[in-house]
Design a protein around this motif. Structure first.
Motif, PDB file in Angstrom:
ATOM      1  N   ALA B 137       0.836  -1.203   0.000  1.00  0.00           N
ATOM      2  CA  ALA B 137       0.000   0.000   0.000  1.00  0.00           C
ATOM      3  C   ALA B 137       0.872   1.255   0.000  1.00  0.00           C
ATOM      4  O   ALA B 137       0.447   2.319  -0.426  1.00  0.00           O
ATOM      5  N   THR B 138       2.077   1.114   0.487  1.00  0.00           N
ATOM      6  CA  THR B 138       2.943   2.293   0.585  1.00  0.00           C
ATOM      7  C   THR B 138       4.039   2.273  -0.478  1.00  0.00           C
ATOM      8  O   THR B 138       5.046   2.955  -0.361  1.00  0.00           O
ATOM      9  N   ARG B 139       3.826   1.471  -1.536  1.00  0.00           N
ATOM     10  CA  ARG B 139       4.894   1.248  -2.517  1.00  0.00           C
ATOM     11  C   ARG B 139       5.367   2.539  -3.182  1.00  0.00           C
ATOM     12  O   ARG B 139       6.507   2.640  -3.621  1.00  0.00           O
ATOM     13  N   GLY B 237      -8.424   2.016  -5.276  1.00  0.00           N
ATOM     14  CA  GLY B 237      -9.029   0.944  -4.482  1.00  0.00           C
ATOM     15  C   GLY B 237     -10.504   1.191  -4.243  1.00  0.00           C
ATOM     16  O   GLY B 237     -11.330   0.275  -4.300  1.00  0.00           O
ATOM     17  N   LEU B 238     -10.848   2.450  -3.998  1.00  0.00           N
ATOM     18  CA  LEU B 238     -12.250   2.793  -3.721  1.00  0.00           C
ATOM     19  C   LEU B 238     -13.117   2.552  -4.950  1.00  0.00           C
ATOM     20  O   LEU B 238     -14.221   2.011  -4.854  1.00  0.00           O
ATOM     21  N   ILE B 239     -12.595   2.925  -6.117  1.00  0.00           N
ATOM     22  CA  ILE B 239     -13.398   2.729  -7.329  1.00  0.00           C
ATOM     23  C   ILE B 239     -13.579   1.238  -7.598  1.00  0.00           C
ATOM     24  O   ILE B 239     -14.660   0.777  -7.961  1.00  0.00           O
ATOM     25  N   ILE B 240     -12.499   0.487  -7.361  1.00  0.00           N
ATOM     26  CA  ILE B 240     -12.621  -0.962  -7.561  1.00  0.00           C
ATOM     27  C   ILE B 240     -13.639  -1.545  -6.573  1.00  0.00           C
ATOM     28  O   ILE B 240     -14.460  -2.389  -6.934  1.00  0.00           O
ATOM     29  N   THR B 343      -7.200  -0.496   4.144  1.00  0.00           N
ATOM     30  CA  THR B 343      -7.846  -1.662   3.555  1.00  0.00           C
ATOM     31  C   THR B 343      -7.995  -1.473   2.049  1.00  0.00           C
ATOM     32  O   THR B 343      -7.645  -2.346   1.253  1.00  0.00           O
ATOM     33  N   LEU B 344      -8.527  -0.322   1.675  1.00  0.00           N
ATOM     34  CA  LEU B 344      -8.790  -0.087   0.259  1.00  0.00           C
ATOM     35  C   LEU B 344      -7.490   0.065  -0.529  1.00  0.00           C
ATOM     36  O   LEU B 344      -7.436  -0.269  -1.713  1.00  0.00           O
ATOM     37  N   SER B 345      -6.457   0.541   0.146  1.00  0.00           N
ATOM     38  CA  SER B 345      -5.218   0.792  -0.581  1.00  0.00           C
ATOM     39  C   SER B 345      -4.482  -0.490  -0.967  1.00  0.00           C
ATOM     40  O   SER B 345      -3.572  -0.461  -1.783  1.00  0.00           O
ATOM     41  N   TRP B 349      -3.174  -3.478  -5.650  1.00  0.00           N
ATOM     42  CA  TRP B 349      -2.056  -4.441  -5.719  1.00  0.00           C
ATOM     43  C   TRP B 349      -2.593  -5.862  -5.823  1.00  0.00           C
ATOM     44  O   TRP B 349      -2.091  -6.683  -6.575  1.00  0.00           O
ATOM     45  N   ILE B 350      -3.647  -6.135  -5.050  1.00  0.00           N
ATOM     46  CA  ILE B 350      -4.218  -7.488  -5.071  1.00  0.00           C
ATOM     47  C   ILE B 350      -4.766  -7.802  -6.453  1.00  0.00           C
ATOM     48  O   ILE B 350      -4.572  -8.900  -6.979  1.00  0.00           O
ATOM     49  N   ILE B 351      -5.442  -6.827  -7.053  1.00  0.00           N
ATOM     50  CA  ILE B 351      -6.003  -7.067  -8.388  1.00  0.00           C
ATOM     51  C   ILE B 351      -4.862  -7.252  -9.403  1.00  0.00           C
ATOM     52  O   ILE B 351      -4.936  -8.100 -10.285  1.00  0.00           O
ATOM     53  N   GLU B 352      -3.804  -6.483  -9.249  1.00  0.00           N
ATOM     54  CA  GLU B 352      -2.710  -6.584 -10.200  1.00  0.00           C
ATOM     55  C   GLU B 352      -1.960  -7.911 -10.047  1.00  0.00           C
ATOM     56  O   GLU B 352      -1.662  -8.592 -11.015  1.00  0.00           O
TER      57      GLU B 352
END
Ligand SMILES: Cc1cc2nc3c(=O)[nH]c(=O)nc-3n(C[C@H](O)[C@H](O)[C@H](O)COP(=O)(O)O)c2cc1C
Ligand code: SF4
Ligand code: SF4
Ligand code: SF4
Ligand code: FES
Lengths: 910, 567
Positions: B137-139, B237-240, B343-345, B349-352
């Motif tokens: 999330a902090t990448r 993340g929010l839009i996803i 959480t949303l952030s 990354w998870i989707i990618e």
């Protein structure tokens, strides 16, 4: 699905403390338990409001599908086969723990004392509870909900927590009630009722954590915060924090269901009386079907006059003085005296506060004994009579509590927030539910603050707008055809008469935009619409035109006789409806029979074995005129001390010259001092009787106070008198007996059982639901201008004016409101008078009205002067008015005025 | 990559430039607090002509701020710590003009392909404490300018959104998030996928996904951190989340006073609208989604999910009762879902990278990383994204660099004021939602305040309870009054005025609050005390039951309590 099966699904079963009870889906656990008679303690919950879930006193353990939880029963919905335990030791301990906490900020020396039930105010306290912390010195002692809850929690006699008195000042400078937040438990009921139910938001929850407390947001008085003094907050407060100031310390020995007779809503109130048979408190009855627990400043605080009776026995005038007499003498004198006059020379007037029984017997007395039709109530309001032309009944349609279901509420030429308050409460509720609120009235009244459309037509063109809307409805083809077929009569004549309402003409003459008309037509035809219809400021022909145009509009849009709709007449006299139902009217006989209709007259003659005069009688205004013209020589006035027209000096002068005047009252007044005979009339707590409200609900107001003295109801007085004269047919042993006769004569009352009235009353229904669509007339501008000369004052009144600096100048007894008065005028009117913006001006109308203020120019409503006063100004006057008679509130009259420029204001303080 | 997105990326790429010298100045809140503004001003005044100067987010190494990162073409990026105006003059003189990289000021370097390592400076990825991190999330922290949409796109931003919208169904996305084992980072650690499925199952036309950046916990700054340093990751993340739950509207809810996060969130939302990533038919996928940034006043409880909804509706932020739950009737009575910023952030990354990659990180039940904020008596104060599974001891010693006072660490305060304290006995516990809760204190949103041996536990707990008391919304009785009395009693204890039985009373009040309160604030309000009693009961007993008068010096200074605690 059969209804039986449906019903099964509609009721669930839950188990509370081992007992199986039925519950409805959507109900909360506490509601289901209460319905089944199981008590679960609670403090923040109140049946009249949404659950809140703050006090946590109502915690229970629930078990659903084996899952156990501790939850607040006031917020937890029931589910089938839920197992609830409300008295396990765990739950009880939790409650005790919370109560411990609560006690730490509420004076509780007495609440946790074993002598609590024994102790009296004068006892020497063995526990060293300081006087200010004693329950016996709390105004709510004995009616405190907190104490009940504590009893239920079986508190220990000690609590381990340190007690902290808040040391807040007591707010005692508002009219009518005291606020002592040292006793407040922050249940927030008061704030919620003010917001959720009254929509006033005069008080709020302030700050948070240990310092959270309720009050006005800026700590001001209620006069400044937009309070309407409805008292709803007092009624729901479980502690002594909010109390009525009058009779603050008095204990009630008796509670009686009562009906307020200050306006035609007829609020159901619980009247508390003390040992001396004084009425000490009025509390809105949450089970009341006319008001659902709501009332207004007049119901709550405007009934104290009943405690100030000063006419205690019959009196007869001898020479210059009125001397004590008795009923026999009085009856004998009157029965002799009436023979001196021809029937046409005698008249009978009754206050619209009278009961149905009063009206019935007194008109019967007039017609059978005096053989005159000169009988009316002291009320000039003719609105109901116009209704009878369209509906065949002088009465509106619709149910007050049903207003909240309306999609649109249209308020025309009336000010329900002040005059029929509870009607406006439910109109506001509709607003909160998303309804359109449309105000058609140029005055700025409280409802304009809730409106999404405020149409400031010049006052007398309302009927033109309404009929134009009807025309547009037909033009757009959006009328309710089915409804019209079933309920409308003479549609074609009406349609033809609409030809006169040319939208372009209306636009040029009255500046009413065609788009607006089309829009309103769509809105009204598009949803359930209720009309709150008054005729403030209109003359006879304008009023009747307006009433018929509104009823026509309601009919063609199908907005009658169904949910969320109706035409509500906004008149003022409390039981005006009853007076017409029972023929207490010159030309209307009981049961809506007409004096000109032979069949009607024959029916009554046969029933009463009488020979009714069919000579036309005089109404109230005609009677006043006839008194001045010396055509009326003898007059009976009952129950009235505030018929303004009678109290005018000129009228009193001619009344004093009457040959015979009988006045029935409880309190001495400028009329009674002129009377040849004064008789003590029972006030509402002293008699039993029914009244019919503006939704046609017949309600029973029982006798609450015994008295050793012989006050009589109006009906009793007339029936005794008639019997003295020799009319046996007047032998009624109770008001029920009168009502039974009414039921035989008035078909609409036939199904109303007097015995069952004490709960919530019963509405009488129109036997025919046909509406005559009367042709309408266009009122042209010329015609109207001839009627009105001079600048017309549009006087408004609202609860709160955020834009004004308001200063409350505190007096010993009385507060005075001082504020900048802004008077608005049209540039053209100002030009003629050579005035400019910001000038200090005086507006006046003879001696009856004068006001100084600052001129503000805006481009609305040429020919008018606009001024909005503050409710707080009226309420301070109201609270200061005479204590010995029900105070009236000043109408927002339309007056014609003259304007002049001044240098210094004389009445900065109003 | 969809065609529309491709176009967007190439448009951004075409604007990219290749400078001889690029200087990044850390401009996060920590950098600003340490004085990076002065450094930046000096650079723009004196160095503008020679190279590009950019403001970037913070790296998380707060104790090294202000950090300046200088890249000379062909050479690794060199990171300088604790830079002030004097130092930056020297650095520019020596390094940029004379190629001397001043190793006493430089603390790390970042190497790119083909570049040669400079001597004597560690690579950032090997730099302690940085090296313990797995940045998800902090990448982008410290890499990009948080205000720049373009820079976010250039680091691969919004690729996941494009992937979700144009090649996955909402159900796929939801499944992926569920499988990743992602759990809420706002405190309760509830499975995010399951929570989303409650909302996805509701067919109402208007549904809300809300992002919670109230973040009032003392010692926690990671939500603010994300919005300060990389707001687009959250927005993506929010839009996803909106797409996966088939929602129509989103709100980013930020506490008033978090000024940088507010500005950044607003800018990010505006840029997303301007580039067609919000609004109607996003990336030509047919998905419509609107986002608004909402603010609340000063209230801790406004972070509670239903209180937050009340606040957005313009009311006093007080919790509602449940049921109805937000997924049934939330904001404006419409079905809603609420998630924490962190959480949303994680979602982009998870989707990618796929659920499995995420699941590989961390422990069995707590997948992924925790974004830890270290403060208090510890050396390496800062924000670190550490995979779950590290022991507390390692976290303190290795990442944190041990006690800053040299007195040895006595306790940690975790999970915010509603969390608790952990004593030495718990330092072998691994960082994991369940393990920490078992040990007595929750991880909560990741704030860890370290206390050394000198810390007076009772006083510390009094501080926490004072915070809770002051922040209680005042609605329900157990919390409003319970906290008040617990504070009273702790206050007495700290002033040697305890009364017999005080400890039992505190326990009883606390237990009642736990079961009796309306919302989490009251229900968890006893946590600080109960956890402290677990490790330090003797200190409480000493203070509250033995009434010895200690000498003046060791007396605890009077605590500064919120001005008024009672009317
Ligand atoms: C008193 C109180 C304060 C809270 N404050 C926050 C907060 O500042 N930020 C946050 O994300 N969650 C906060 N929460 C938790 C939220 O109610 C909610 O559980 C969380 O936002 C859900 O997001 P998640 O599932 O992503 O964790 C708070 C809860 C309580 C009871
Ligand atoms: S009396 Fe005033 S404060 Fe009380 S409910 Fe009525 S309007 Fe509100
Ligand atoms: S004033 Fe009365 S109703 Fe209002 S919060 Fe206090 S106790 Fe409750
Ligand atoms: S637990 Fe505290 S914060 Fe939560 S509703 Fe109750 S008073 Fe408010
Ligand atoms: S009555 Fe249920 S919480 Fe107050």
């Amino acid at each position: 699905m059969t209804t039986e099966e449906k019903r099964k699904i509609e009721t669930l079963t839950i188990k509370v403390d081992g007992k199986l009870i039925p519950a409805k889906p959507g109900q909360t656990v506490i509601q289901a338990a209460q319905d089944a008679g199981i008590y679960i303690p609670y403090l923040c919950y109140h049946p009249g409001m949404d659950p809140y879930g703050a006090c946590r006193m109502c915690v229970v353990e629930t078990e659903v599908n084996g899952r156990k939880m501790i939850q607040a029963s006031c917020t937890t919905p029931v589910s089938n086969e839920m197992i609830v335990s409300s008295d396990s030791s765990e739950i009880k301990d939790l409650r005790k723990g919370i109560m411990d906490l609560l006690m730490s900020e509420h004076p509780h020396g007495c609440l946790t004392c074993h002598r609590i039930e024994l102790c009296g105010p004068q006892d020497v306290c063995q526990r060293h509870v300081s006087v200010t912390d004693r329950c016996t010195t709390c105004p709510k002692n004995e009616r405190c909900e907190l104490k009940d809850t504590i009893r239920d929690t079986e508190m220990d006699l000690t609590t381990p927590l340190t007690y902290n008195r808040r040391q807040l000042p007591i707010h005692g400078d508002d009219p009518f009630y005291d606020r002592d937040y040292n006793l407040c438990i922050v249940c927030v009921r008061c704030v919620r009722v003010c917001d959720e139910v009254r929509f006033d938001n005069a008080i709020t929850l302030k700050s948070r954590s240990g310092v959270a407390i309720v009050g006005t947001s800026q700590g001001t008085s209620l006069l400044e915060s937009g309070c309407e003094f409805c008292g709803a907050c007092i009624d729901v407060c479980p502690t002594g924090a909010l109390v009525e100031r009058n009779y603050k310390w008095e204990k009630a020995t008796k509670k009686t269901k009562s009906i307020c007779s200050n306006c035609p809503v007829g609020c159901q109130l619980i009247m508390e009386s003390n040992e001396q048979e004084k009425s000490i408190r009025m509390i809105g009855d949450y089970s009341g079907e006319s008001n659902a627990g709501q009332t207004c400043f007049r119901g709550k605080f405007g009934n104290d006059y009943v405690n100030f009776r000063n006419i205690k026995y019959p009196k007869i005038k001898e020479g210059d003085s009125q001397n004590k007499s008795n009923w026999e003498e009085v009856n004998f004198l009157i029965s002799k005296k009436i023979n001196d006059f021809k029937p046409s020379e005698i008249a009978i007037l009754n206050s619209p506060r009278s009961t149905n029984e009063d009206f019935f017997v007194s008109q019967k007395f007039a017609r059978l004994v005096l053989k005159t039709n000169n009988v009316d109530s002291t009320n000039k309001d003719q609105i109901l009579k116009y209704f009878s032309k369209s509906f065949k009944y002088p009465g509106g349609t619709g149910t007050i509590l049903d207003l909240e279901n309306s999609d649109n509420v249209i308020i025309i030429s009336g000010n329900p927030t002040e005059q029929q308050n509870v009607v406006s409460v439910f109109a506001k509720k509709a607003a909160r539910n998303g309804a359109n609120i449309i105000v058609i009235d140029p005055r700025e009244t409280e409802m304009t603050r809730y409106s999404n459309k405020w149409i400031k037509n010049i006052p007398h063109s309302q009927s033109n707008l309404i009929s134009a809307i009807s025309k547009s409805i037909f033009d757009q083809g959006i009328e309710d055809k089915d409804f019209l077929k079933n309920h409308g009569e003479h549609i074609d004549d009406f349609k033809t008469s609409l030809w006169d309402f040319d939208l372009e003409k209306i636009k040029s003459e009255f500046n009413i935009k065609p788009d607006l008309v089309v829009d309103l037509a769509k809105i009204i035809a598009g949803g359930s619409t209720s009309f709150l219809l008054g005729v403030d400021g209109l003359n006879d022909s304008q009023s009747s035109e307006l009433v018929r145009s509104v009823i026509n509009l309601a009919t063609i849009t199908g907005n009658l006789f169904k949910k969320g709709s109706g035409v509500f007449p906004l008149y003022k006299g409390a039981n005006l409806q009853g007076s017409l139902d029972l023929g207490h009217s010159p030309n209307l006989l009981p049961g809506f029979r007409n004096i000109e209709n032979k069949k009607d007259v024959d029916f009554l003659n046969k029933y009463w074995d009488s020979d009714l005069s069919t000579e036309k009688g005089m109404d109230y205004e005609e009677i006043i005129k006839a008194i001045e013209d010396k055509k009326i020589k003898a007059l009976f006035v009952m129950n009235d001390a505030f018929a303004e027209d009678l109290m005018k000096k000129e009228v009193l002068d001619s009344i004093s010259k009457l040959e015979f005047l009988v006045v029935g009252t409880s309190n001495k007044n400028s009329l009674s001092v002129l009377a040849d005979v004064v008789i003590p009339i029972a006030n509402f707590p002293e008699r039993e009787g029914t009244m019919t409200n503006l939704e046609r609900r017949v309600q029973l107001s029982p006798k609450a106070h015994k008295s050793n003295t012989d006050y009589k109801s109006v009906w009793e007085f007339y029936s005794n008198l008639a019997q003295t004269i020799g009319f046996d047919d007047f032998n009624y042993e109770s008001s029920k007996a009168v009502f039974d006769e009414i039921r035989e004569i008035v078909k609409e009352y036939e199904g109303i059982d007097y015995k069952n009235l004490s709960d919530s009353g019963k509405k009488w229904e129109f036997s025919t639901k046909k509406v005559t669509l009367l042709p309408v007339k266009y009122l042209s501008k010329n015609q109207l201008e001839n009627d009105n000369k001079g600048l017309l004052l549009l006087h408004g009144r609202v609860l709160s004016q955020a834009q004004h600096e308001v200063e409350i100048i505190k007096g010993n007894q009385k507060n005075v409101i001082s504020k900048d008065n802004i008077i608005k005028m049209h540039p053209n009117d100002v030009q003629n008078l050579n005035l400019k913006e910001g000038d200090l001006i005086n507006i006046a109308n003879g001696s009856s009205f004068s006001l100084d203020g600052k001129l503000e120019i805006d481009k609305e409503l040429e020919g008018t002067i606009r001024y909005t006063s503050l409710f707080a100004e009226m309420i301070t006057d109201f609270s200061e008015s005479r204590e010995d008679w029900a105070p009236t509130i000043p109408d927002l009259e339309f007056k014609t005025l003259r304007v002049k420029k001044i240098n210094r204001s004389n009445n900065v303080k109003r | 990559m969809s065609e529309v997105f491709n176009k967007l990326v190439s448009k951004v790429k075409s604007q990219d430039f290749d400078e001889e010298i690029l200087i990044r100045v850390g401009y996060g809140a920590s950098g600003q607090a340490a004085g990076s503004i002065k450094v930046y001003d000096w650079l723009t005044n004196n160095f503008k002509s020679k190279g590009e100067i950019r403001l970037v987010g913070a790296l998380g190494l707060s104790y090294l701020e202000p950090i300046v990162d200088i890249k000379i073409k062909g050479k690794p990026r060199v990171l300088f710590s604790n830079v002030d105006v004097e130092k930056i003059q020297k650095i520019t003189d020596e390094y940029i003009n004379n190629q001397n990289y001043l190793k006493e000021y430089a603390f790390a370097q970042i190497l790119q392909d083909g570049e040669e390592l400079l001597d004597n400076i560690p690579e950032l990825k090997n730099f302690v404490p940085f090296k313990y991190q797995k940045r998800i999330a902090t990448r982008n922290f410290g890499e990009i300018n948080p205000e720049s949409f373009d820079e976010y796109i250039l680091t691969g931003g919004y690729k996941s959104l494009d992937k979700a919208l144009n090649s996955l169904t909402p159900e796929n996305v939801l499944e992926e998030v569920k499988n990743s084992g992602l759990r809420g980072r706002g405190g309760a650690a509830f499975s995010t996928g399951i929570k989303w499925s409650f909302l996805a199952g509701n067919n109402a036309p208007i549904k809300y996904v809300l992002c919670n950046c109230e973040e009032g916990d003392p010692g926690a700054f990671n939500d603010k951190g994300i919005l300060e340093n990389d707001p687009h990751t959250l927005l993506e993340g929010l839009i996803i989340a909106g797409y996966a739950t088939k929602s129509s509207h989103g709100h980013i809810f930020i506490r008033q006073g978090h000024n940088i996060p507010i500005e950044n969130a607003r800018k990010a939302v505006k840029d997303a609208y301007d580039n067609g990533l919000l609004g109607k038919n996003i990336l030509n996928s047919g998905f419509d989604f609107e986002v608004e940034v909402s603010l609340t006043g000063d209230s801790y409880v406004a972070g509670e999910e239903t209180a937050l909804m009340e606040a957005i509706e313009g009311k006093r932020s007080m919790p509602r009762f449940r049921p109805p739950f937000p997924a049934q009737a939330g904001l404006w009575g419409k079905p809603s879902n609420i998630n924490n910023v962190k959480t949303l952030s994680y979602v982009p990354w998870i989707i990618e990278n796929g659920a499995n990659e995420f699941k590989k990180i961390g422990t069995e039940k707590s997948s992924g990383t925790a974004i830890i904020c270290l403060s208090g008596h510890i050396n390496n104060k800062g924000m670190y994204e550490i995979p779950f599974g590290i022991t507390i001891k390692d976290l303190l010693e290795k990442v944190g660099g041990g006690s800053s006072t040299g007195k040895g660490i006595k306790l940690l305060q975790t999970g915010g004021p509603l969390g608790g304290v952990l004593g030495k006995e718990a330092f072998d516990v691994v960082m994991d939602f369940e393990e920490m809760a078992k040990a007595g204190a929750i991880l909560g949103s990741g704030g860890i305040i370290v206390g050394d041996q000198n810390v007076d536990v009772v006083d510390l707990i009094r501080n926490l309870v004072a915070f809770n008391q002051f922040e209680s919304c005042g609605k329900c009785f157990p919390c409003r009054l319970g906290n008040t009395h617990m504070l009273d009693i702790l206050d007495r204890a700290c002033n040697e005025k305890s009364i017999k039985g005080d400890l039992d009373v505190v326990k009883k009040i606390g237990e009642n609050m736990k079961v009796g309160s309306l919302c989490g604030h009251g229900q968890l309000g006893y946590n600080p005390i109960s956890s402290a009693l677990k490790f330090f009961d003797q200190e409480f007993i000493d203070k509250m039951t033995t009434f010895t008068i200690r000498d003046e010096k060791s007396k605890i200074p009077k605590m500064i309590l919120p001005t008024r605690t009672r009317p």
